[in-house]
Design a protein around this motif. Structure first.
Motif: not given
Ligand SMILES: [Zn+2]
Length: 382
Positions: A42, A45, A94, A172
């Motif tokens: 992602h 993060e 994302r 995260c």
């Molecule tokens: Zn993630």
């Protein structure tokens, strides 16, 4: 052996553009144990990337001293596609722009194609079966032809992780305390990692993850193959897990250095790096089931404000946050509470002041007992 740096050009999506994955590697290829660590799949993060930023010089030093005993693969920024997603001065990262895929979904479950390849060749030796299965897994991945850039990225990552003994995917949450997503079959074998990183919540999937996350796909094929071939010894040869390094804004040198030191000590404890790891730290929590995790959803549209910070122990029925309708005629009645449905650890929430919409995830609480409304859900998506 000095660290090697591999730069892998991904399949080009538009003329004149190209993205590159960068992979660091320590140790003799094929040395065991093999540990694979990646961050920022992602792509927004960065706490895990910060941890690896601090870990790499520590590994360089260990390498110079001849202390790398196994093999270590490090991918500090595992998603160059998502890194480039800057839109209207905001970095997203994302979901893929092309197909709207979550970047941490749709990895390859190798169980079926590998079962086909090994079913007549399995032996009574666990060690020989592990070798056979790893070779078959790599052969399946190497035979795949990616149709586009994101498929290429997934394949390139899996080709470097699938034969590892330890896979750690660093993520995260929005605003969160340290937590660890694992598989039940790895518990308590992986409890040393949960304790070493200081996880206040450890959540397990059982028996298998239902979404094809990176860490899920790297771990679950072993237990699926063991279930499929009960007459042959097939151990859980890869401990694969996802660490959630607190919240998106926890990107400081202090956290990065602390997290790198903890990862390094774990690698020493597992014999990937030579040295004395010292006494193992005490675990801060027990592992709890994923279907015991309460997820609080916004019931309506409005602005969010929280009554509880992340890392709080909460009771069942406590108000965790409120959704406030800012244009309601009667402001005191414009506050809709969202309450906990379990007692446990509030490990993840949103920042105060976010816009909420109906169905948006507002918080997650790790609780010990399976919850009816959570049955069958892995709860990793939003
Ligand atoms: Zn993630």
């Amino acid at each position: 052996m000095a660290r090697t740096v591999e730069r892998i050009a991904l399949k080009t999506m538009t003329p004149g553009t190209e993205r590159v994955l960068t992979v660091f590697r320590y140790g003799r290829p094929g040395a065991r144990p093999k540990a694979y660590l990646q961050a920022a799949i992602h792509a927004n993060e960065f706490p895990g990337t910060m941890a690896l930023h601090h870990l790499v010089p520590m590994l360089d030093k260990a390498d110079k001293a001849g202390k790398i005993k196994g093999e270590i693969v490090i991918v500090p920024a595992a998603n160059p596609i998502g890194l480039a997603q800057v839109l209207h001065n905001t970095h997203l990262g994302r979901y893929d722009f092309f197909g709207r895929d979550n970047f941490n979904r749709n990895y390859h479950d190798l169980t079926e194609p590998v079962a086909e390849r090994v079913k007549k060749r399995l032996t009574n030796s666990a060690g020989r079966n592990v070798k056979l299965i790893r070779e078959a897994g790599l052969a399946v991945l190497n035979a795949m032809k990616p149709a586009n850039e994101i498929q290429d990225q997934r394949l390139q990552l899996m080709r470097r992780s699938i034969d590892a003994d330890i896979v750690i995917d660093l993520h995260c949450d929005a605003q969160a305390a340290m937590h660890h997503f694992i598989s039940k079959r790895d518990w308590p074998a992986i409890a040393d990692l949960s304790a070493e990183i200081g996880a206040v919540a450890v959540l397990y999937n059982a028996p298998y993850p239902t979404t094809m996350t990176f860490s899920g796909c790297n771990g679950s094929w072993w237990s699926k193959l063991a279930d499929r071939f009960p007459k042959h010894p097939i151990p859980q040869a890869c401990q694969s897990s996802t660490i959630e390094y607190r919240g998106q804004h926890h990107v400081t040198h202090e956290f990065g250095a602390l997290d790198a030191a903890n990862l390094f000590r774990f690698l020493v404890r597992r014999g990937v790096v030579a040295g004395d790891p010292g006494k193992p730290p005490k675990p801060l929590c027990a592992a709890t089931p994923m279907d015991g995790m309460d997820v609080g959803y916004a019931p309506s549209a409005g602005i969010l404000t929280y009554m509880k910070p992340e890392g709080s122990k909460v009771r069942k029925g406590e108000t965790i946050c409120e959704v406030i309708d800012p244009i309601a005629a009667d402001p005191p009645k414009a506050r809709t509470p969202v309450k906990s449905k379990t007692a446990g650890m509030l490990f993840s929430r949103r920042p105060d002041g976010r816009l909420a919409w109906p169905g948006m995830v507002c918080f997650r609480i790790a609780g010990p007992k399976p919850l009816k409304h959570r049955k069958g859900s892995t709860g990793l998506d939003d």
